[in-house]
Enzyme design. Structure first.
Site, PDB file in Angstrom:
ATOM      1  N   HIS A   5       2.092  -9.157  -7.068  1.00  0.00           N
ATOM      2  CA  HIS A   5       1.045  -8.753  -6.122  1.00  0.00           C
ATOM      3  C   HIS A   5       1.080  -9.673  -4.911  1.00  0.00           C
ATOM      4  CE1 HIS A   5      -2.932  -7.614  -4.613  1.00  0.00           C
ATOM      5  NE2 HIS A   5      -2.805  -6.543  -5.378  1.00  0.00           N
ATOM      6  N   ASP A  34      -1.666  -1.617 -11.864  1.00  0.00           N
ATOM      7  CA  ASP A  34      -0.860  -0.424 -12.158  1.00  0.00           C
ATOM      8  C   ASP A  34      -0.082  -0.515 -13.457  1.00  0.00           C
ATOM      9  OD1 ASP A  34      -0.379  -0.492  -8.688  1.00  0.00           O
ATOM     10  OD2 ASP A  34      -1.486   1.055  -9.778  1.00  0.00           O
TER      11      ASP A  34
HETATM   12  C1  SDX Z   1      -1.087  -2.298  -5.543  1.00  0.00           C
HETATM   13  O1  SDX Z   1      -2.496  -5.129  -1.804  1.00  0.00           O
HETATM   14  C2  SDX Z   1      -3.239  -4.641  -2.735  1.00  0.00           C
HETATM   15  O2  SDX Z   1      -4.357  -5.058  -2.968  1.00  0.00           O
HETATM   16  C3  SDX Z   1      -2.605  -3.483  -3.490  1.00  0.00           C
HETATM   17  C4  SDX Z   1      -3.345  -2.998  -4.721  1.00  0.00           C
HETATM   18  C5  SDX Z   1      -4.667  -2.345  -4.363  1.00  0.00           C
HETATM   19  O3  SDX Z   1      -5.549  -2.292  -5.234  1.00  0.00           O
HETATM   20  O4  SDX Z   1      -4.767  -1.793  -3.244  1.00  0.00           O
HETATM   21  O5  SDX Z   1      -3.624  -4.091  -5.594  1.00  0.00           O
HETATM   22  C6  SDX Z   1      -2.546  -1.963  -5.476  1.00  0.00           C
HETATM   23  O6  SDX Z   1      -0.353  -1.870  -4.700  1.00  0.00           O
HETATM   24  C7  SDX Z   1      -0.601  -3.214  -6.626  1.00  0.00           C
HETATM   25  C8  SDX Z   1       0.931  -3.542  -6.497  1.00  0.00           C
HETATM   26  C9  SDX Z   1       1.698  -2.361  -7.104  1.00  0.00           C
HETATM   27  N1  SDX Z   1       3.159  -2.518  -6.839  1.00  0.00           N
HETATM   28  C10 SDX Z   1       4.008  -2.780  -7.813  1.00  0.00           C
HETATM   29  O7  SDX Z   1       3.682  -3.034  -8.971  1.00  0.00           O
HETATM   30  C11 SDX Z   1       5.472  -2.720  -7.382  1.00  0.00           C
HETATM   31  C12 SDX Z   1       6.230  -3.943  -7.920  1.00  0.00           C
HETATM   32  N2  SDX Z   1       5.726  -5.145  -7.226  1.00  0.00           N
HETATM   33  C13 SDX Z   1       6.389  -5.531  -6.037  1.00  0.00           C
HETATM   34  O8  SDX Z   1       7.182  -4.670  -5.339  1.00  0.00           O
HETATM   35  C14 SDX Z   1       5.714  -6.656  -5.270  1.00  0.00           C
HETATM   36  O9  SDX Z   1       5.281  -7.582  -6.195  1.00  0.00           O
HETATM   37  C15 SDX Z   1       4.572  -6.290  -4.340  1.00  0.00           C
HETATM   38  C16 SDX Z   1       4.958  -5.232  -3.389  1.00  0.00           C
HETATM   39  C17 SDX Z   1       3.389  -5.837  -5.127  1.00  0.00           C
HETATM   40  C18 SDX Z   1       4.186  -7.554  -3.568  1.00  0.00           C
HETATM   41  O10 SDX Z   1       5.257  -7.865  -2.776  1.00  0.00           O
HETATM   42  P1  SDX Z   1       5.237  -9.166  -1.804  1.00  0.00           P
HETATM   43  O11 SDX Z   1       3.941  -9.860  -1.844  1.00  0.00           O
HETATM   44  O12 SDX Z   1       5.781  -8.755  -0.482  1.00  0.00           O
HETATM   45  O13 SDX Z   1       6.227 -10.120  -2.530  1.00  0.00           O
HETATM   46  P2  SDX Z   1       7.801 -10.047  -2.404  1.00  0.00           P
HETATM   47  O14 SDX Z   1       8.246  -8.627  -2.477  1.00  0.00           O
HETATM   48  O15 SDX Z   1       8.209 -10.848  -1.224  1.00  0.00           O
HETATM   49  O16 SDX Z   1       8.230 -10.776  -3.754  1.00  0.00           O
HETATM   50  C19 SDX Z   1       8.203 -12.197  -3.834  1.00  0.00           C
HETATM   51  C20 SDX Z   1       9.362 -12.534  -4.766  1.00  0.00           C
HETATM   52  C21 SDX Z   1      10.662 -11.867  -4.352  1.00  0.00           C
HETATM   53  O17 SDX Z   1      11.705 -12.685  -4.798  1.00  0.00           O
HETATM   54  P3  SDX Z   1      12.394 -13.721  -3.699  1.00  0.00           P
HETATM   55  O18 SDX Z   1      12.877 -12.878  -2.533  1.00  0.00           O
HETATM   56  O19 SDX Z   1      11.288 -14.675  -3.288  1.00  0.00           O
HETATM   57  O20 SDX Z   1      13.502 -14.383  -4.493  1.00  0.00           O
HETATM   58  O21 SDX Z   1       9.058 -12.019  -6.080  1.00  0.00           O
HETATM   59  C22 SDX Z   1      10.021 -11.012  -6.421  1.00  0.00           C
HETATM   60  C23 SDX Z   1      10.703 -10.578  -5.155  1.00  0.00           C
HETATM   61  O22 SDX Z   1      12.026 -10.154  -5.415  1.00  0.00           O
HETATM   62  N3  SDX Z   1       9.265  -9.914  -7.020  1.00  0.00           N
HETATM   63  C24 SDX Z   1       9.622  -9.248  -8.111  1.00  0.00           C
HETATM   64  C25 SDX Z   1       8.590  -8.322  -8.340  1.00  0.00           C
HETATM   65  N4  SDX Z   1       7.663  -8.441  -7.393  1.00  0.00           N
HETATM   66  C26 SDX Z   1       8.080  -9.431  -6.580  1.00  0.00           C
HETATM   67  N5  SDX Z   1      10.701  -9.355  -8.924  1.00  0.00           N
HETATM   68  C27 SDX Z   1      10.734  -8.492  -9.968  1.00  0.00           C
HETATM   69  N6  SDX Z   1       9.782  -7.570 -10.252  1.00  0.00           N
HETATM   70  C28 SDX Z   1       8.708  -7.458  -9.463  1.00  0.00           C
HETATM   71  N7  SDX Z   1       7.762  -6.554  -9.739  1.00  0.00           N
END
Ligand code: SDX
Length: 433
Positions: free
Chosen positions: A311, A368
């Site tokens: 998140h 989720d």
């Molecule tokens: C919702 O914003 C809100 O409040 C949203 C929400 C709401 O109620 O409105 O809470 C609802 O959207 C919840 C999130 C649902 N999405 C997912 O579950 C999809 C999987 N999660 C990710 O794609 C990610 O964690 C996000 C999109 C939720 C957050 O992304 P960020 O904050 O931009 O973080 P990032 O993508 O830069 O990740 C940071 C690191 C990365 O690695 P590095 O580049 O630093 O090496 O963490 C890794 C990412 O690769 N990473 C994951 C991961 N999520 C982040 N690695 C594996 N699996 C994951 N799920």
């Protein structure tokens, strides 16, 4: 809006030989903000913050999140207490009005909402323009946007009464629109709302009822669905809420703004994650395959991510996921169902949270991760999951939209950029290229 935030000290900045200082504003809790509204005029420079990871886009009194502590408050009330003791209608009233309603206020609000649940009859034919296998979110985007064509009497956003009526209409009609999207996809007739049912029971009946017989909503399922709606009601300045605010800042009508929010929520990185998370759990299948997927999620060269994990704000357990996991057990007990995918989810969570990659990056289950397991047990197809998220989030979008429109300091949102394209050059006639 509360009194303008206090500020005591200034932040100093040195840019290209120019020294500037800007007030540091304090909210009632949470991070301070540096008021940089004069930065460009003073220095000719912009800030640069793609994804807005360090940017407060607005002042709000609706929802507070402490991502490190895993805290979520709606108008100051912890989400765990609201999920335990409140109802979705009461949370809608709270978000819209700022205080928990007295009994008479709640009854009046619920009555008002229930009297707006019907759709204009011509909208039913609008559904016929979609293929039967259209994704319910495609239908939601289309139908909600089309509402502006039917309600000209409540789109003057400068009129508080118009804003109130369109807010009530949107909250009331989303269950009808979502239920009709489901009925259309399974080729069953639409059911009209029944005003003697609760908001959530009405939705359940319109979704799963048929004209051929009465439909009794299972009390435990109604309670679980109502709680799921509460958990999805609002969440600060997330991507879809920011979309609604940006659309609303141009003066677009509320129906168009909510349609924009639905479109943004559909993405798998946002509200589409609940559908993607259950699809992922089914793809993993049995617990022995978890390790392989954990390794894929850690592999930089593999685009696979653990859906329902991580998140932007929570660097701790999403408090909504805690309630959601408890609700899985309640629904399974009530319906006497067992779904091996829940066991896979529990083991996936346990293995991921013991893995350094997830611990170091502070990736925890979010709202989720478990929601799809419950919705599937209740009988919703995965394609309906994000539509249910949109149904519940409509009150948050509408409350945030109202807060923005009624803020006297509100201006059209118009970010700038770091330009990296070609500098000025003369046109070259084709024969000279
Ligand atoms: C919702 O914003 C809100 O409040 C949203 C929400 C709401 O109620 O409105 O809470 C609802 O959207 C919840 C999130 C649902 N999405 C997912 O579950 C999809 C999987 N999660 C990710 O794609 C990610 O964690 C996000 C999109 C939720 C957050 O992304 P960020 O904050 O931009 O973080 P990032 O993508 O830069 O990740 C940071 C690191 C990365 O690695 P590095 O580049 O630093 O090496 O963490 C890794 C990412 O690769 N990473 C994951 C991961 N999520 C982040 N690695 C594996 N699996 C994951 N799920």
């Amino acid at each position: 809006m509360a009194d303008s935030p206090a500020h005591a000290v200034n932040a100093k900045l040195e840019i290209n030989g120019t020294s500037v200082s800007y007030p540091i504003m304090k909210g009632s809790t949470g991070p301070d903000v540096v008021d940089i509204r004069k930065l460009f005029a003073d220095t000719g420079a912009f800030t640069y913050d793609p994804g807005y990871k360090s940017t407060a886009s607005c002042e709000s009194a609706l929802t507070y999140i402490d991502g490190d502590e895993g805290i979520l408050l709606h108008r100051g009330y912890p989400i765990g207490q609201l999920a335990e003791h409140s109802s979705f209608m009461e949370v809608c009233y709270l978000l819209l009005n700022g205080e928990l309603p007295k009994q008479a206020e709640l009854e009046e609000f619920s009555y008002t909402i229930s009297r707006h649940t019907m759709l204009h009859e011509q909208l039913a034919t609008f559904y016929r323009g979609f293929r039967r296998d259209a994704h319910p979110m495609a239908i939601m985007c289309g139908v909600v946007g089309a509402l502006s064509a039917f309600y000209h009497d409540s789109t003057d956003i400068s009129d508080p009464e118009h804003r109130k009526i369109s807010s009530h209409r949107l909250i009331a009609k989303m269950p009808t629109i979502a239920a009709m999207a489901y009925k259309y996809s399974v080729g069953q007739p639409f059911l009209y709302p029944k005003n003697d049912l609760s908001y959530t029971a009405n939705f359940m009946r319109m979704t799963f009822g048929v004209p051929a017989e009465d439909y009794e909503v299972h009390p435990a399922v109604e309670k679980a669905m109502d709680r799921i709606f509460i958990l999805h009601a609002d969440h600060e300045q997330n991507a879809s809420t920011s979309t609604v605010r940006l659309a609303g800042s141009s003066g677009a009508n509320p129906f168009a703004c909510i349609a924009a929010g639905i479109a943004c929520l559909w993405g798998p990185a946002h509200g589409g994650a609940n559908e993607a998370a259950l699809n992922m759990l089914h793809e993993i299948g049995t617990p022995d395959r978890i390790k392989h997927y954990i390794e894929r999620a850690k592999d930089k060269n593999d685009p696979f991510r653990l859906m329902g994990f991580g998140h932007r704000v929570y660097k701790n357990y999403d408090p909504r996921a805690t309630v959601m996991q408890k609700t899985v057990r309640e629904v399974f007990d009530a319906l006497q169902v067992k779904d091996p995918v829940f066991e896979t989810a529990l083991q996936l969570e346990e293995i991921a949270l013991s893995d350094d990659y997830f611990r170091e990056k502070k990736l925890f289950p979010n709202v989720d991760f478990y929601s799809g397991i419950i919705l599937s047990a209740i009988g919703f197809p995965t394609t309906m999951f994000t539509a249910l998220f949109a149904l519940a989030r409509t009150v948050g979008w509408v409350a945030q939209w109202n807060e923005m429109i009624s803020d006297p300091a509100q201006v059209i949102g118009r970010p700038r950029q770091l330009y990296t394209g070609p500098t000025e050059r003369d046109y070259v006639p084709v024969e000279e290229r």
